[in-house]
Write an enzyme that holds these catalytic residues in place. Structure first.
Site, mmCIF file in Angstrom:
data_model
loop_
_atom_site.group_PDB
_atom_site.id
_atom_site.type_symbol
_atom_site.label_atom_id
_atom_site.label_comp_id
_atom_site.label_asym_id
_atom_site.label_seq_id
_atom_site.Cartn_x
_atom_site.Cartn_y
_atom_site.Cartn_z
ATOM 1 N N ARG A 181 1.883 1.153 -5.867
ATOM 2 C CA ARG A 181 1.988 0.237 -4.718
ATOM 3 C C ARG A 181 0.672 -0.471 -4.413
ATOM 4 N NH1 ARG A 181 6.552 1.257 -1.768
ATOM 5 N NH2 ARG A 181 5.673 0.088 -0.028
ATOM 6 N N GLU B 149 11.001 -14.561 -18.863
ATOM 7 C CA GLU B 149 10.693 -13.148 -18.632
ATOM 8 C C GLU B 149 9.649 -12.658 -19.652
ATOM 9 O OE1 GLU B 149 10.798 -10.922 -16.590
ATOM 10 O OE2 GLU B 149 10.831 -8.992 -17.596
ATOM 11 N N LYS C 139 5.940 -11.135 -18.817
ATOM 12 C CA LYS C 139 5.482 -9.818 -19.283
ATOM 13 C C LYS C 139 4.107 -9.959 -19.943
ATOM 14 C CE LYS C 139 8.299 -7.074 -17.754
ATOM 15 N NZ LYS C 139 8.359 -7.966 -16.642
ATOM 16 N N HIS D 190 9.323 -32.947 -23.699
ATOM 17 C CA HIS D 190 9.017 -33.656 -22.456
ATOM 18 C C HIS D 190 7.651 -33.243 -21.908
ATOM 19 C CE1 HIS D 190 13.031 -35.310 -22.456
ATOM 20 N NE2 HIS D 190 13.477 -34.096 -22.764
ATOM 21 N N GLU E 106 1.398 -10.646 -17.156
ATOM 22 C CA GLU E 106 1.042 -9.535 -16.267
ATOM 23 C C GLU E 106 0.448 -8.348 -17.008
ATOM 24 O OE1 GLU E 106 4.201 -7.931 -13.792
ATOM 25 O OE2 GLU E 106 5.638 -8.060 -15.412
ATOM 26 N N ASN F 71 0.219 -0.129 6.201
ATOM 27 C CA ASN F 71 0.751 -0.943 5.113
ATOM 28 C C ASN F 71 1.361 -2.185 5.746
ATOM 29 O OD1 ASN F 71 1.948 -1.942 2.795
ATOM 30 N ND2 ASN F 71 3.624 -0.458 2.804
ATOM 31 N N GLY F 72 0.991 -3.368 5.248
ATOM 32 C CA GLY F 72 1.565 -4.597 5.790
ATOM 33 C C GLY F 72 0.499 -5.467 6.423
ATOM 34 N N LYS G 33 3.646 -2.828 -7.335
ATOM 35 C CA LYS G 33 5.044 -2.683 -7.716
ATOM 36 C C LYS G 33 5.980 -3.249 -6.653
ATOM 37 C CE LYS G 33 8.375 -1.062 -10.306
ATOM 38 N NZ LYS G 33 8.668 -1.882 -11.496
ATOM 39 N N TRP H 11 -3.646 -1.930 -1.484
ATOM 40 C CA TRP H 11 -3.553 -3.228 -2.163
ATOM 41 C C TRP H 11 -4.051 -4.229 -1.144
ATOM 42 C CZ3 TRP H 11 -0.973 -7.959 -1.660
ATOM 43 C CH2 TRP H 11 -0.917 -8.744 -2.809
ATOM 44 N N CYS I 281 0.855 -1.184 0.000
ATOM 45 C CA CYS I 281 0.000 0.000 0.000
ATOM 46 C C CYS I 281 0.892 1.236 0.000
ATOM 47 C CB CYS I 281 -0.869 0.030 1.243
ATOM 48 S SG CYS I 281 -1.841 -1.462 1.454
HETATM 49 O O1 M6R Z 1 11.378 -5.096 -6.489
HETATM 50 P P1 M6R Z 1 11.767 -6.491 -6.849
HETATM 51 O O2 M6R Z 1 12.735 -6.553 -7.964
HETATM 52 O O3 M6R Z 1 12.239 -7.285 -5.665
HETATM 53 O O4 M6R Z 1 10.416 -7.176 -7.359
HETATM 54 C C1 M6R Z 1 10.352 -8.532 -7.682
HETATM 55 C C2 M6R Z 1 9.086 -8.852 -8.429
HETATM 56 O O5 M6R Z 1 7.970 -8.563 -7.649
HETATM 57 C C3 M6R Z 1 8.976 -8.077 -9.760
HETATM 58 O O6 M6R Z 1 10.080 -8.284 -10.560
HETATM 59 C C4 M6R Z 1 7.707 -8.509 -10.510
HETATM 60 O O7 M6R Z 1 7.823 -9.827 -10.938
HETATM 61 C C5 M6R Z 1 7.453 -7.555 -11.678
HETATM 62 N N1 M6R Z 1 6.086 -7.128 -11.671
HETATM 63 C C6 M6R Z 1 7.702 -8.158 -12.994
HETATM 64 O O8 M6R Z 1 7.468 -7.276 -14.042
#
Ligand code: M6R
Length: 628
Positions: A27, A501, A505, A524, A508, A98-99, A623, A74, A2
């Protein structure tokens, strides 16, 4: 997860809080709210959904007061709704949180037995009740917060105001980040400096179990049990433009286009362009605090770093999400270049799998935000187990950065888009430097090879610019992808993590099912998925894995899969078997991943845009993942 903002000063709190929340929306964005003093009483306005909904509600609202707090949420406990939105208000106390409060069920039971009226499903509201109870005894906000802390378990940060003390604001951190912004005759609090950088460049970062007590224009700091502590002020050299979109449609697009500069800034401190050699700059293994790294004697510090590199017998790389994929590429680089065994771990697995960490182990954590809860727990565990820790972070002074023994920086500048892009490519550039540095220190790499690799690395920023200039082809390819039922991203060697990766992308951003696979694994299992409704995205640069990759591609094509391939230069073979062939410049294998990820980022971006999705704030994500 948050975002928290607070203000006490002479300006209009509403504008400052809303502008801060905008910067923190990454956040969390399922609801938002503010509580601002208005003629001695608190006016609280909350809204479900994105910040825009709150802004609409705030239109025309005026506040006659100088204290306020705000929050963007969040959801963890309780679904996204207005009643669960923060601030939570109990008898003049307003609180944002937050948390997670781990013992919230016990607290809730107790409060209900005492007859409390609980109006939300959150753990956060319970904290407001506890503080409101204490304040009846103490008649003082600071004391009430301090007495409440001992009743709470979990990882959380809070910011609290009380309408009877309109010039007091109390913040506490035990887990998620909080920073105090020091203004001239005004004080700010936020989850992230990005929220405040347009108002001040002077900050104090709270550490775990520390309280900030703002009274008028002064702030003092205390431990959780009320002992005064001295905190250092940090001055940042960011400018507000660094966190704006600068004419791009989205932050993500801006960040993708910033990659050449970000990569250049990531390698710049560590590379000598005259000798084409690497020496890592101001890593701080000698035990200096993060704030003092710049003051180190660079030559002495490099000797200390080399001592560490000479001793290590094993490396662990620990991270989450995109950072984990960067770490997986790190394994290929460090093992092949420096011949040290490397294990790569997802942080949430590492921390609970009772890892065997032998003596002389270097644990490298990667985190853009420097606040990811699992990665933070992993670094703490690594230290407990006697490993030397080195963090690669983007956000300086973040918790992970502060807790690590050695420090490397992505130097990407603020990354706002939830989908990580420039932090990923900058990390790959930093890992290149790290691998070369370890290899040279251990004398398993010749000066000639070092020169060759540094030359390749120095060429990357302009090669990236060349690739970005072809964005219209990536957009075209993306347009053809809408109709597919599923996506299989594949690659071998260093392109395998890039495939993972790329799939992440797409998931998400475009909410489409995609899997990232090592191409050799296709037969496999995943081969069974392939038909004409399945798109195969193959990352196939001309490197030592190329021939084998082509065989896998033929197998997929024979089953009707439609191919989108990414290769090196004019490649007739790939062009002839692909629906779309995207040509990348010729690079050394050690840096090819930095280049080949760009079309994958941009295809996902364009696909998501054409489907009308919010690319900067994809649904359900945040984020900075500061809870497990
Ligand atoms: O801030 P961080 O690099 O530790 O975050 C790790 C993941 O949460 C972050 O890379 C997440 O997978 C991204 N949304 C990917 O685009």
């Amino acid at each position: 997860m948050c975002g928290i903002v607070g203000y006490l000063g002479y300006q209009n709190p509403k504008d400052i809080i809303v502008s801060g929340l905008k910067k923190l929306e990454y956040r969390g964005y399922d609801s938002a709210g503010v509580a601002i003093l208005d003629q001695g009483k608190t006016k609280r306005i909350r809204a479900q959904g994105k910040l825009k909904e709150l802004e609409d509600k705030l239109q025309g609202e005026t506040f006659d007061g100088h204290l306020g707090i705000g929050h963007t949420r969040w959801a963890t406990h309780g679904k996204p709704s207005e009643r669960n939105a923060h601030p939570h208000q109990v008898r003049g106390i307003n609180l944002v949180h937050n948390g997670i409060i781990e013992n919230y069920l016990e607290i809730r039971e107790e409060l209900l037995t005492e007859g409390a009226v609980i109006t939300s499903d959150t753990d956060s509201e319970l904290v407001a009740h506890l503080i409101a109870n204490e304040i009846e005894v103490t008649q003082d906000l600071f004391k009430a917060v301090e007495r409440t802390l001992s009743k709470l378990r979990g990882a959380f940060s809070i910011l609290v105001m009380w309408e009877n003390q309109p010039d007091h604001l109390v913040a506490f951190k035990d887990g998620p980040p909080l920073v105090v912004g020091l203004g001239k005759n005004e004080m700010f609090v936020a989850s992230d400096v990005q929220a405040l950088i347009q108002y001040t460049k002077r900050f104090v970062y709270l550490e775990d179990r520390e309280i900030a007590y703002i009274k008028g224009t002064e702030v003092s700091f205390f431990s959780a049990n009320g002992f005064p502590i001295h905190k250092k002020e940090v001055e940042l050299n960011w400018n507000p433009e660094m966190v704006e979109k600068q004419g791009f449609a989205h932050y993500m697009l801006k960040e993708v286009y910033e990659q050449p500069r970000a990569v250049a800034s990531a390698i710049e401190p560590h590379i000598n362009p005259d000798t084409f050699s690497v020496s890592l700059k101001n890593i701080g293994f000698g035990g200096q605090s993060v704030q003092k790294l710049e003051e180190l004697n660079t030559a002495e510090d490099w000797l200390k770093t080399q001592e560490v590199f000479k001793k290590i017998e094993r490396v662990f790389i620990v991270a989450c999400g995109t950072s984990f994929y960067a770490g997986t590429i790190g394994k290929y680089l460090i093992e092949q270049l420096a011949r040290v065994p490397v294990e790569v771990d997802i942080a949430s697995e590492f921390r609970y799998r009772k890892p065997v960490v032998p003596p002389n182990t270097l644990v490298v954590t990667i985190s853009q935000s420097g606040e990811t809860a699992d990665t933070l727990a992993a670094i703490r565990l690594a230290k407990e187990l006697g490993a030397t820790t080195l963090s690669i972070c983007n956000v300086r002074n973040s918790t992970i950065d502060r807790e690590a023994q050695g420090h490397l920086y992505m130097n990407s500048g603020p990354e706002i888009g939830v989908a990580s892009t420039k932090a990923f490519t900058s990390t790959l550039a930093v890992i290149n430097c790290l691998s070369i540095a370890i290899a040279r220190t251990r004398e398993v790499m010749s000066i000639e090879t070092e020169k060759e690799l540094v030359t390749a690395l120095l060429a990357v920023p302009s090669q990236m610019e060349g690739v970005l200039a072809f964005d219209k082809y990536f957009e075209e390819a993306a347009a053809g992808l809408k109709l597919f039922r599923g996506f299989l991203y594949m690659g071998r060697g260093i392109s395998y993590p890039i495939a993972m990766e790329g799939a992440l992308k797409l998931k998400e951003l475009a909410y489409m099912h995609a899997e990232g696979y090592a191409a050799g694994e296709m037969k496999h299992g995943p081969l069974a998925l392939i038909d004409e409704r399945m798109a195969i995205v193959m990352v196939a640069p001309t490197d030592q894995w190329y021939d084998k990759t082509i065989s896998n591609l033929e197998e997929a094509r024979a089953r009707g899969g439609k191919i989108i391939s990414i290769g090196t230069g004019e490649n007739e073979k790939l062009r002839s078997i692909s629906e779309y062939y995207l040509a990348m410049p010729k690079t050394h294998w050690t840096v090819s991943a930095i280049i080949s990820v760009i079309p994958l980022q941009l295809m996902s971006y364009h696909l998501a845009c054409s489907l009308g999705y919010d690319v900067d704030q994809p649904r359900n994500l945040a984020k900075s993942v500061t809870v497990e």
